[in-house]
Design an enzyme around this catalytic site. Sequence first.
Site, short mmCIF file in Angstrom:
data_model
loop_
_atom_site.label_atom_id
_atom_site.label_comp_id
_atom_site.label_asym_id
_atom_site.label_seq_id
_atom_site.Cartn_x
_atom_site.Cartn_y
_atom_site.Cartn_z
CG ASP A 33 -23.24 -34.98 32.96
OD1 ASP A 33 -23.73 -35.25 34.06
OD2 ASP A 33 -22.15 -35.46 32.55
CD GLN A 96 -23.48 -36.65 46.07
OE1 GLN A 96 -23.92 -37.19 47.08
NE2 GLN A 96 -23.41 -35.34 45.94
CG HIS A 102 -25.38 -33.07 40.74
ND1 HIS A 102 -24.50 -33.26 41.77
CD2 HIS A 102 -25.39 -34.22 40.03
CE1 HIS A 102 -23.98 -34.48 41.68
NE2 HIS A 102 -24.52 -35.09 40.64
CG PHE A 103 -32.15 -32.18 41.04
CD1 PHE A 103 -32.93 -33.17 41.60
CD2 PHE A 103 -31.78 -31.09 41.82
CE1 PHE A 103 -33.35 -33.09 42.92
CE2 PHE A 103 -32.19 -31.01 43.15
CZ PHE A 103 -32.98 -32.00 43.70
CG HIS A 104 -27.86 -36.60 36.80
ND1 HIS A 104 -26.69 -36.71 36.11
CD2 HIS A 104 -27.53 -36.83 38.10
CE1 HIS A 104 -25.70 -37.00 36.93
NE2 HIS A 104 -26.18 -37.07 38.15
P1 5GP Z 1 -23.07 -37.76 40.19
O1 5GP Z 1 -22.37 -39.05 39.99
O2 5GP Z 1 -22.40 -37.02 41.30
O3 5GP Z 1 -24.56 -37.87 40.35
O4 5GP Z 1 -22.93 -36.98 38.84
C1 5GP Z 1 -21.88 -36.15 38.53
C2 5GP Z 1 -22.06 -35.82 37.06
O5 5GP Z 1 -21.19 -34.75 36.77
C3 5GP Z 1 -21.71 -36.96 36.11
O6 5GP Z 1 -22.82 -37.24 35.27
C4 5GP Z 1 -20.51 -36.42 35.31
O7 5GP Z 1 -20.58 -36.79 33.97
C5 5GP Z 1 -20.65 -34.93 35.50
N1 5GP Z 1 -19.38 -34.21 35.51
C6 5GP Z 1 -18.22 -34.61 36.11
N2 5GP Z 1 -17.27 -33.66 35.94
C7 5GP Z 1 -17.84 -32.66 35.21
C8 5GP Z 1 -17.35 -31.41 34.71
O8 5GP Z 1 -16.20 -31.03 34.88
N3 5GP Z 1 -18.23 -30.64 34.03
C9 5GP Z 1 -19.52 -31.03 33.80
N4 5GP Z 1 -20.30 -30.19 33.10
N5 5GP Z 1 -20.01 -32.20 34.24
C10 5GP Z 1 -19.19 -33.00 34.95
#
Ligand code: 5GP
Length: 139
Positions: A33, A96, A102-104
Site C-alpha cells: 500500500d 472504500q 482488496h484486503f488490507h
Molecule cells: P480502501 O479505502 O479502498 O479500502 O483502500 C485503498 C487503499 O489503496 C488505501 O489504503 C490507499 O493507501 C491505497 N492506494 C491508493 N492509491 C494507491 C496506488 O496508486 N498504489 C498503491 N499501491 N496503493 C494505493
Amino acid sequence: MTYDPNNIFAKILRREIPSHKIYEDEHTFAFMDVMPQTEGHCLVIPKQPSRNLLDADLDVLSRTMAVVQKVAKAAMKAMNAEGCQIRQYNEQAAGQTVFHLHFHILPLNTGQIVKPHSNKMADHAVLAKHAEAIRNAFG
Ligand code: 5GP
C-alpha cells in the site's frame, strides 16, 4: 453499482502504473500500500474484476483468502510482528476509496498505533525494502 475498469488497482494489474509487487499467481496479486497505516501494510487483490466483497465470485474469494493467509504470515515474519489485522471496506459509505476488491494486511505489535486510512505517501525506497523483505519471508 458497476465495476469501473479504470480504477487504480485495475491499472496496476495491467501494469499501466507501477507497484511494489510481493506475490503474483494466475488469479491473485499482492503489493505494498503506498500510504501504509503500519510498517509492511500490503494489499491482496484478485485479478478477476469485482467492486468489493459484495459482488465477488465465491471461488475467487476463496482463492484470494488463501493468498491473504500466505501474505499475512510472510508480512508478520518480515516485520517481526506479533499479529496482524485484515481490513476490507465495502462501498464509499464504509470507507472504500478504490473500487476493486482488496484486503488490507496490517502487521502489528502490542500497543502499536494504526495510522489513519489513506493518509501519507511512503518513501518508495522504504516500500521497495519492505516488499523485498516480505517476498523473502515466504515459507
Ligand atoms: P480502501 O479505502 O479502498 O479500502 O483502500 C485503498 C487503499 O489503496 C488505501 O489504503 C490507499 O493507501 C491505497 N492506494 C491508493 N492509491 C494507491 C496506488 O496508486 N498504489 C498503491 N499501491 N496503493 C494505493
